[in-house]
Scaffold this active site. Structure first.
Site, PDB file in Angstrom:
ATOM      1  N   THR A  50       0.737  -1.225  -0.024  1.00 56.51           N
ATOM      2  CA  THR A  50      -0.059  -0.123  -0.018  1.00 56.51           C
ATOM      3  C   THR A  50       0.829   1.257  -0.088  1.00 56.51           C
ATOM      4  O   THR A  50       2.022   1.043  -0.081  1.00 56.51           O
ATOM      5  CB  THR A  50      -0.721  -0.002   1.334  1.00 56.51           C
ATOM      6  OG1 THR A  50      -0.046   0.316   2.328  1.00 56.51           O
ATOM      7  CG2 THR A  50      -1.541  -1.229   1.410  1.00 56.51           C
ATOM      8  N   CYS A  51       0.227   2.365   0.124  1.00 60.03           N
ATOM      9  CA  CYS A  51       1.227   3.575   0.053  1.00 60.03           C
ATOM     10  C   CYS A  51       1.868   3.723   1.202  1.00 60.03           C
ATOM     11  O   CYS A  51       2.991   4.487   1.410  1.00 60.03           O
ATOM     12  CB  CYS A  51       0.210   4.686   0.087  1.00 60.03           C
ATOM     13  SG  CYS A  51      -1.127   4.898   1.231  1.00 60.03           S
ATOM     14  N   ALA A 116     -10.451   2.504   7.289  1.00 56.10           N
ATOM     15  CA  ALA A 116     -11.348   1.436   6.869  1.00 56.10           C
ATOM     16  C   ALA A 116     -10.428   0.841   5.665  1.00 56.10           C
ATOM     17  O   ALA A 116     -10.597  -0.542   5.394  1.00 56.10           O
ATOM     18  CB  ALA A 116     -12.543   1.381   6.800  1.00 56.10           C
ATOM     19  N   GLN A 121      -7.499  -3.537   1.660  1.00 52.01           N
ATOM     20  CA  GLN A 121      -6.160  -3.471   1.055  1.00 52.01           C
ATOM     21  C   GLN A 121      -5.572  -5.213   1.305  1.00 52.01           C
ATOM     22  O   GLN A 121      -5.053  -5.667   0.457  1.00 52.01           O
ATOM     23  CB  GLN A 121      -5.133  -2.538   1.204  1.00 52.01           C
ATOM     24  CG  GLN A 121      -5.780  -1.379   0.905  1.00 52.01           C
ATOM     25  CD  GLN A 121      -4.961   0.035   1.399  1.00 52.01           C
ATOM     26  OE1 GLN A 121      -4.771  -0.180   2.644  1.00 52.01           O
ATOM     27  NE2 GLN A 121      -4.826   1.141   0.717  1.00 52.01           N
ATOM     28  N   GLY A 190      -5.804   9.811 -11.656  1.00 56.80           N
ATOM     29  CA  GLY A 190      -6.089   8.404 -11.054  1.00 56.80           C
ATOM     30  C   GLY A 190      -7.653   8.216 -11.047  1.00 56.80           C
ATOM     31  O   GLY A 190      -8.230   9.185 -10.460  1.00 56.80           O
ATOM     32  N   ALA A 191      -7.899   6.977 -11.069  1.00 62.26           N
ATOM     33  CA  ALA A 191      -9.554   6.820 -10.934  1.00 62.26           C
ATOM     34  C   ALA A 191      -9.975   5.442  -9.854  1.00 62.26           C
ATOM     35  O   ALA A 191     -10.741   5.007 -10.107  1.00 62.26           O
ATOM     36  CB  ALA A 191     -10.114   6.742 -11.837  1.00 62.26           C
ATOM     37  N   GLU A 193      -9.515   3.512  -5.967  1.00 60.81           N
ATOM     38  CA  GLU A 193     -10.273   3.596  -4.596  1.00 60.81           C
ATOM     39  C   GLU A 193      -9.728   4.872  -3.954  1.00 60.81           C
ATOM     40  O   GLU A 193     -10.755   5.635  -3.445  1.00 60.81           O
ATOM     41  CB  GLU A 193     -10.075   2.596  -3.815  1.00 60.81           C
ATOM     42  CG  GLU A 193     -10.628   2.606  -2.486  1.00 60.81           C
ATOM     43  CD  GLU A 193     -10.461   1.319  -1.554  1.00 60.81           C
ATOM     44  OE1 GLU A 193     -11.308   1.194  -0.466  1.00 60.81           O
ATOM     45  OE2 GLU A 193      -9.588   0.635  -1.863  1.00 60.81           O
ATOM     46  N   THR A 194      -8.668   5.171  -3.762  1.00 63.60           N
ATOM     47  CA  THR A 194      -8.252   6.669  -3.392  1.00 63.60           C
ATOM     48  C   THR A 194      -8.649   7.565  -3.910  1.00 63.60           C
ATOM     49  O   THR A 194      -9.025   8.716  -3.186  1.00 63.60           O
ATOM     50  CB  THR A 194      -6.403   6.550  -3.207  1.00 63.60           C
ATOM     51  OG1 THR A 194      -5.927   5.329  -2.439  1.00 63.60           O
ATOM     52  CG2 THR A 194      -6.112   7.552  -2.396  1.00 63.60           C
ATOM     53  N   SER A 195      -8.550   7.680  -5.246  1.00 61.92           N
ATOM     54  CA  SER A 195      -9.092   8.764  -6.006  1.00 61.92           C
ATOM     55  C   SER A 195     -10.793   9.012  -5.667  1.00 61.92           C
ATOM     56  O   SER A 195     -11.193  10.042  -5.610  1.00 61.92           O
ATOM     57  CB  SER A 195      -9.010   8.749  -7.324  1.00 61.92           C
ATOM     58  OG  SER A 195      -7.594   8.858  -7.721  1.00 61.92           O
TER      59      SER A 195
END
Length: 446
Positions: A50-51, A116, A121, A190-191, A193-195
């Site tokens: 992950t990030c 959450a 992830q 970016g499209a 989940e985070t976006s």
């Protein structure tokens, strides 16, 4: 005996400049897992990227060798020597590895405590490992239990009640830097989940226009429509940057999509109007030298921690409750792992005792010239009875071991009795044979 080993780096141990070099893109996870299974005697493997973290969970008979090999793989991926990476890496075994994974899944190890998104992830990481056929009995149980623990934490505590996430904190930071978001134009690149989460947070803050650039045109259009924005292609990015108030990047590109040269051209066209860029991607979407371009304020994932610290105290009480749940679940895992450890060791110990008794009887077979067949049977039974009596108390105590030191204790027993060369999987008989008195030959019924 096989052990669970967890190796990784996180935002707590390494800066984004290191984490991005270790990050696994969705397309590379399967190959990495297959390579991991080829390392030494690694039998199972799951990787989380992950990030904020890259972690590898493996099952191996020789954890020291596996740790060295996996560390070498990560170092090669990062393009640095293992010794340079060693200061950022943590390596945990058995219940310690499980406890860490439970905490990760519960959001207790996240930059935003209780967020959450990490639950999803971890699930995707496990699904990727299932698809790569790199899991097995230990990792299957470990990850299913971790996901169940994360679900329990979120249902029994209010740790995620404010639904804070990296994306929502990023939106708050943009609002803070721009002195409010009403009638502002923010560009999302970016499209995923985070976006999507960022778009929702920005929309909630009153952003007037959200422009979405993504290589998957259909996904970009869908996201833009849901939050009142517009979709565009990557080719349109420089032109749109000339008018936007802020840029938020969240792609999974393995290379920067904006260089210093790109941004310098944009800033020249903006006529000195400042530009805020938030780069939430790992690896980073924006080259580090962009930070030096006049008029640009560049923040990466690590820069969010100052905002996070201001919100951390809000969740401390709920986090303590969550810690208790994690420890309860770890005890269950310890008991399950202990059962896997104890029974083979107990079976091997009993087999070794029986083998010694039989060997002694064979070695002395010629010393009882006048002994009858029944006498020899009684001698053999006596030898086995002595073994059973000696092993009776250790057997009871071994079966009652149920803490996170089971593996260490069983390893000590195997070392003391030289059981490493005894085949695993031998089940101990239940119950141990009774010790019966020998009858004299001249007694009635003999």
């Amino acid at each position: 005996m096989s052990e669970v080993l967890g190796i990784g780096v996180s935002h707590k141990t390494a800066p984004v400049a290191v984490r991005e070099r270790l990050a696994l893109t969705p397309g590379s996870v399967g190959e990495f897992l297959r390579d991991t299974l080829a390392v030494g005697d690694v039998q199972e493997a799951v990787a989380i990227s992950t990030c904020n973290r890259t972690e590898v969970y493996v099952v191996a008979r020789d954890p020291v060798e596996a740790e060295t090999r996996v560390l070498g793989m990560l170092a090669r991926k990062a393009g640095i020597r293992p010794t340079e990476l060693a200061g950022s890496i943590y390596a945990l075994r058995n219940c310690d590895a499980a406890r860490h994974l439970y905490r990760v899944t519960s959001g207790l190890e996240s930059m935003i405590v209780g967020e959450a998104e990490v639950q999803g992830q971890v699930k995707r990481a496990y699904d990727d490992a299932l698809a790569a056929k790199s899991t097995g009995p230990l990792t299957n149980h470990l990850f299913r239990a971790a996901l169940a623990t994360g679900k329990r934490v979120r249902s029994e505590t209010r740790i995620g009640s404010r639904r804070m996430s990296v994306s929502s904190v990023a939106a708050a930071l943009v609002s803070e830097q721009l002195d409010g978001l009403e009638r502002r134009e923010v560009l999302l690149v970016g499209a995923g989940e985070t976006s999507e989460l960022a778009a929702r947070a920005l929309s909630d803050h009153g952003v007037e226009a959200i422009f979405v650039a993504n290589r998957r045109r259909d996904r970009a259009i869908s996201l833009a429509q849901r939050f009142g924005g517009q979709a565009m292609s990557f080719d349109e990015l420089p032109r749109q940057l000339e008018r936007a108030d802020a840029l938020l990047c969240t792609t999974s590109s393995p290379h920067p999509i904006l260089t210093g040269e790109d941004v310098e051209a944009v800033m020249e066209a903006r006529g000195g109007r400042p530009l805020l860029i938030l780069d939430l991607a790992v690896p980073r979407d924006v080259a580090p030298e962009v930070r030096d371009v006049p008029g640009v304020s560049l923040c990466d994932i690590d820069d969010l921690q100052a905002v996070v610290r201001r919100n951390r105290s809000v969740r401390q009480v709920e986090a303590q409750h969550a810690e208790g749940i994690v420890e309860e679940e770890i005890q269950r895992f310890a008991e399950w792992l202990g059962a896997l450890e104890v029974m083979p060791t107990l079976g091997a110990l009993r087999a070794r005792g029986q083998a010694i008794a039989e060997q002694i009887v064979r070695e002395n077979a010629g010393r009882w010239e006048s002994a009858s067949e029944k006498d020899l049977e009684r001698v053999a039974a006596l030898a086995q009875a002595v073994v059973n009596r000696i092993l009776h108390e250790p057997t009871l105590r071994m079966k009652n071991v149920a803490d996170d030191r089971v593996h260490l204790r069983m390893q000590v027993i195997r070392d003391l009795f030289g059981l490493e060369d005894v085949p695993e999987g031998i089940e101990a008989e239940e119950p141990l044979a009774e010790v019966r008195p020998l009858r004299r030959r001249n007694q009635p019924g003999t």
